[in-house]
Design a protein around this motif. Structure first.
Motif, PDB file in Angstrom:
ATOM      1  N   THR A  73     -12.082 -10.313  -9.048  1.00 35.06           N
ATOM      2  CA  THR A  73     -11.147 -10.238  -7.925  1.00 35.06           C
ATOM      3  C   THR A  73     -10.583  -8.820  -7.869  1.00 35.06           C
ATOM      4  OG1 THR A  73      -9.314 -10.965  -9.327  1.00 35.06           O
ATOM      5  CG2 THR A  73     -10.505 -12.660  -8.099  1.00 35.06           C
ATOM      6  N   MET A  74     -10.330  -8.341  -6.671  1.00 38.64           N
ATOM      7  CA  MET A  74      -9.910  -6.954  -6.498  1.00 38.64           C
ATOM      8  C   MET A  74      -8.578  -6.669  -7.179  1.00 38.64           C
ATOM      9  SD  MET A  74      -9.184  -4.996  -2.893  1.00 38.64           S
ATOM     10  CE  MET A  74     -10.764  -5.516  -2.245  1.00 38.64           C
ATOM     11  N   GLY A  75      -7.614  -7.565  -7.021  1.00 36.17           N
ATOM     12  CA  GLY A  75      -6.297  -7.355  -7.597  1.00 36.17           C
ATOM     13  C   GLY A  75      -5.468  -6.384  -6.765  1.00 36.17           C
ATOM     14  N   LEU A  76      -4.302  -6.051  -7.302  1.00 34.97           N
ATOM     15  CA  LEU A  76      -3.332  -5.222  -6.591  1.00 34.97           C
ATOM     16  C   LEU A  76      -2.847  -4.097  -7.492  1.00 34.97           C
ATOM     17  CD1 LEU A  76      -1.365  -4.808  -4.127  1.00 34.97           C
ATOM     18  CD2 LEU A  76       0.228  -6.336  -5.341  1.00 34.97           C
ATOM     19  N   THR A  77      -2.746  -2.901  -6.926  1.00 29.07           N
ATOM     20  CA  THR A  77      -2.096  -1.768  -7.603  1.00 29.07           C
ATOM     21  C   THR A  77      -0.869  -1.387  -6.793  1.00 29.07           C
ATOM     22  OG1 THR A  77      -4.078  -0.879  -8.645  1.00 29.07           O
ATOM     23  CG2 THR A  77      -2.302   0.668  -8.220  1.00 29.07           C
ATOM     24  N   LEU A  78       0.259  -1.261  -7.470  1.00 30.06           N
ATOM     25  CA  LEU A  78       1.533  -0.913  -6.834  1.00 30.06           C
ATOM     26  C   LEU A  78       1.825   0.564  -7.108  1.00 30.06           C
ATOM     27  CD1 LEU A  78       4.097  -2.054  -5.390  1.00 30.06           C
ATOM     28  CD2 LEU A  78       5.028  -2.517  -7.666  1.00 30.06           C
ATOM     29  N   TYR A  79       1.914   1.347  -6.036  1.00 31.88           N
ATOM     30  CA  TYR A  79       2.232   2.773  -6.135  1.00 31.88           C
ATOM     31  C   TYR A  79       3.651   2.969  -5.606  1.00 31.88           C
ATOM     32  CZ  TYR A  79       2.426   7.661  -4.513  1.00 31.88           C
ATOM     33  OH  TYR A  79       2.808   8.963  -4.250  1.00 31.88           O
ATOM     34  N   ILE A  80       4.537   3.518  -6.453  1.00 33.06           N
ATOM     35  CA  ILE A  80       5.952   3.684  -6.078  1.00 33.06           C
ATOM     36  C   ILE A  80       6.258   5.172  -5.966  1.00 33.06           C
ATOM     37  CG2 ILE A  80       8.335   3.166  -6.690  1.00 33.06           C
ATOM     38  CD1 ILE A  80       7.239   0.832  -8.401  1.00 33.06           C
ATOM     39  N   SER A  81       6.803   5.543  -4.816  1.00 35.07           N
ATOM     40  CA  SER A  81       7.096   6.952  -4.520  1.00 35.07           C
ATOM     41  C   SER A  81       8.568   7.118  -4.169  1.00 35.07           C
ATOM     42  CB  SER A  81       6.237   7.428  -3.348  1.00 35.07           C
ATOM     43  OG  SER A  81       6.778   8.597  -2.763  1.00 35.07           O
ATOM     44  N   PRO A  82       9.158   8.268  -4.479  1.00 39.61           N
ATOM     45  CA  PRO A  82      10.559   8.491  -4.095  1.00 39.61           C
ATOM     46  C   PRO A  82      10.750   8.803  -2.621  1.00 39.61           C
ATOM     47  CG  PRO A  82       9.718  10.424  -5.238  1.00 39.61           C
ATOM     48  CD  PRO A  82       8.653   9.374  -5.318  1.00 39.61           C
ATOM     49  N   LEU A  83       9.666   9.124  -1.898  1.00 46.03           N
ATOM     50  CA  LEU A  83       9.799   9.576  -0.514  1.00 46.03           C
ATOM     51  C   LEU A  83       8.841   8.851   0.421  1.00 46.03           C
ATOM     52  CD1 LEU A  83       9.854  13.440  -1.103  1.00 46.03           C
ATOM     53  CD2 LEU A  83      11.832  11.996  -0.644  1.00 46.03           C
TER      54      LEU A  83
END
Length: 734
Positions: A73-83
């Motif tokens: 399964t592809m799954g999920l990646t969470l990318y967190i940015s300040p802007l």
């Protein structure tokens, strides 16, 4: 790209290798070579520290996408940015790669349509690009769906990690990541990306605060080229007719005239340290373009401007057909893609060495081009009535100290020991919203024992809950479950709740029935203190914190107080380097003749007043205490003196005590040196303007004082200085 050149290349998915070939890469960069084997198995946390434009985004995502493609399964990646702007940049960057891999990329912030968000929520897979505030809203408003949304979460990527560490937003981010781990009942690998990290272990502790497993640290080899530096000095002439504003305008025009000559025809960033100065310099430079009948090349960029105006500036910088110089605050310090710029201009001392390094990373990004730093310092013309602090030429020494430390590859370690009780209030209210209610025991466990607020003891947490109940922010039902109070419910349901940080507030200044204007203040203030406003000195007679109002009357004093106007808390090590520069007779090679003269003048004053060894000196009606400590320690000593009835303000490497004599000040310092280190609650008794963070208004007084002290004061260093300098202080009495 052959196998002999890269072992990491062969670990990547074939489709990603094909994309790299099509992009005509000749090799993986150092950060990418190291990151691929570290990240690809998703079995550890990783920090990638590398210079700006060293390929950190690809270093993280090439192995992450390979891992996602190799799974059933592809799954999920969470990318967190300040802007938000950085999310938009990264979306454009990742979409090109991910489209070929059939992996969806989802930008999520306030400007993204609801239909796109709904589409993601139906099938939460791919790469989700989000800010902490939008992630906060998701947890609050979709609390019961959080376990499903993040059920197949593979990685959490935090970009610009250094921008979060030690801040309210950083504490919020730590809490959000912990709450997601708790919702899915497992630890998801975290990847931190940063160009500026002063202490890797502190950064690692921030990324995973429970420290149950080590963080793999990747420090890329420097890929930067040459560095060229020039610090220029300017003199602001004394005004014969007391029109200081006229002379300030003249020196701005003089600096702007030089900038116009050297910057036109190229892309540059100019950092004047405040929004007002951004406007002032941009206006002067645009006037020069108009006067010379040439197209404008100078654009403003700061947080008070509309998004459209900021985006116009960013677009102009990216447009290869145009020459653009952005005059900006730290809004262009982080990694928004604006392409390479020729030079960085710093007007006055930078907020920190780390900030200066981050800014400089924008320059010299093209192969074979040097990074260029142009520093500008403005000092006042010396007259017969000049104050000692003017004679010392503090700004030129502070900027030179920062550049010197930059060349030594030193920059400030992040401050990670703050209590951040303001953010604890927000996270408690958010957790109640997510869970639909929670017991006090479980809340303490989630936020403090297992969460990032692990320096909050149980008794302080209970005291906080009781106080929040009196504010109608929370209530407890008969089963012991914490719920929102009526006021808490209204606040949590407003969009402004999701940000943990406060927008900058200013105090109105009123004398009699006349409003003089407003002034931002980050210092503690007390009744009887002096402030400088509208080119006059005023004494504070009353403070209304709730209405953010100061009532004053005009008062002539020997020297107007100085407030830090470059936006940073100067570190002890910067002041130590400043003193070393005063004590050294060595010439500095990267200053012009005016700046060199200013350095000589400062050294002459330093020697004449015997400041190598003298701690206290009389300066007119005031006393100066030269500690050569950073702002946090100096603020602690100033607070001690205020306890004894003195009017004291921090002034660069010194503390200025108004209308005082050396003997009395020395006696007071000796008293404190012989006493145990003061508790913050005692030290800040009677102090105003402690409400610096968004939720500070909701804290009881004792916890507000503790939180403020943990973030703004260094009582330990201050007390150590008093003890160490006991004999020197005693000598001032003889």
């Amino acid at each position: 790209m052959s196998q002999s050149q890269s072992t990491s290349f062969d670990l990547l998915d074939e489709r990603i290798r094909r994309w790299i070939w099509n992009e005509q890469w000749t090799e993986l960069r150092d950060a990418q070579e190291q990151a691929v084997p570290a990240i690809i198995n998703a079995d550890r946390d990783v920090i990638i520290a590398a210079a700006t434009a060293a390929g950190k985004t690809e270093a993280a995502f090439l192995p992450i996408l390979t891992a996602m493609l190799s799974s059933d399964t592809m799954g999920l990646t969470l990318y967190i940015s300040p802007l938000k702007a950085l999310i938009n940049d990264q979306f454009s960057r990742l979409e090109r790669l991910c489209e070929a891999l059939e992996i969806p990329v989802w930008p999520w912030h306030g400007d993204i349509s609801g239909s796109l968000k709904t589409k993601f929520l139906k099938h939460p897979e791919g790469v989700l690009l989000i800010t902490p505030e939008s992630l906060e809203a998701m947890l609050c408003n979709r609390g019961f769906a959080v376990p499903r949304i993040f059920a197949d979460l593979r990685y959490v990527v935090v970009d610009e990690l250094h921008a979060f560490i030690g801040s309210e937003r950083g504490k919020q981010l730590q809490s959000l990541m912990q709450r997601i781990d708790s919702a899915v009942d497992r630890k998801t690998p975290r990847i931190g990306l940063s160009a500026t990290l002063g202490d890797m272990q502190l950064a690692a502790d921030f990324l995973r605060s429970d420290q149950l497993r080590p963080v793999h640290i990747i420090q890329s080899k420097s890929e930067g080229g040459d560095l060229r530096i020039l610090v220029k000095g300017f003199i602001e002439l004394a005004s014969p007719d007391d029109d200081d504003e006229k002379e300030k305008t003249k020196v701005v025009e003089s600096v702007s005239s030089h900038l116009y000559k050297v910057l036109r025809g190229s892309n540059n960033l100019v950092f004047p340290n405040s929004r007002a100065k951004v406007e002032r310099y941009t206006y002067a430079l645009r006037q020069m373009c108009e006067a010379n009948n040439v197209p404008n090349e100078f654009w403003p960029h700061h947080g008070s401007l509309s998004r459209e105006i900021r985006e116009e500036t960013e677009a102009a910088l990216k447009n290869k057909e145009l020459h653009t110089t952005a005059v900006c605050t730290n809004t262009l310090e982080l990694g928004i893609d604006i392409g390479s710029v020729k030079s960085i201009v710093q007007i006055g001392p930078a907020p920190s060495v780390a900030s200066l390094r981050q800014r400089l990373g924008r320059s010299g990004r093209r192969k074979g081009e040097p990074a260029i730093l142009r520093g500008f310092v403005i000092e006042s013309e010396l007259t017969a009535n000049s104050h000692l602090m003017d004679e010392l030429r503090l700004d030129v020494f502070e900027l030179c100290a920062m550049v010197s430390l930059l060349l030594d590859n030193w920059f400030e370690p992040p401050k990670t020991d703050g209590l951040h009780l303001s953010t604890l209030v927000q996270q408690l209210l958010s957790l109640i919203a997510q869970k639909g209610g929670i017991t006090a025991v479980n809340a303490y466990s989630a936020l403090c024992i297992n969460g990032p607020f692990n320096n909050i003891n149980k008794s302080d947490f209970v005291a906080l809950l009781r106080h929040l109940a009196t504010k109608d922010l929370i209530q407890q039902d008969s089963a012991g479950v914490l719920l929102h109070g009526q006021k808490g419910e209204l606040i949590v349901n407003h969009y402004a709740f999701y940000a943990s940080f406060a927008t900058e507030e200013e105090f109105r200044v009123i004398t009699g029935s006349r409003t003089l204007g407003s002034i931002p203040l980050s210092n503690t203030i007390s009744v009887g203190d002096f402030i400088l406003f509208a080119a006059r000195t005023w004494k504070i007679e009353q403070i209304d914190e709730d209405q953010k109002t100061i009532f004053v009357h005009h008062h002539v004093t020997g020297r107007p107080p100085s407030f830090n106007d470059h936006g940073g808390m100067v570190h002890d090590h910067v002041r130590e380097r400043m003193k070393a520069l005063y004590e050294s007779g060595d010439a500095i090679q990267w200053v012009d003749t005016v700046a060199a003269d200013l350095l000589d003048q400062g050294r002459v004053a330093f020697l004449r007043h015997a400041l190598r060894s003298r701690v206290l000196t009389q300066a007119g009606r005031n006393v100066l205490i030269f500690t050569w400590l950073g702002d946090m320690a100096n603020e602690a000593i100033a607070s001690m003196l205020k306890l004894r009835g003195f009017n004291a303000n921090c002034f660069g490497p010194a503390i200025e005590v108004f209308n005082a004599e050396v003997d009395r000040v020395a006696d007071t310092l000796l008293e404190f040196s012989n006493e145990p280190m003061l508790d913050p609650i005692v030290l800040l008794h009677g102090a105003y303007n402690l409400r610096q963070e968004k939720w500070d208004w909701a804290l009881p007084d004792d916890l507000l004082q503790k939180s403020f002290a943990s973030l703004r004061l260094n009582i330990v260093v201050a007390h150590k200085w008093l003890v160490t300098n006991r004999s020197t202080i005693l000598h001032a009495l003889n």
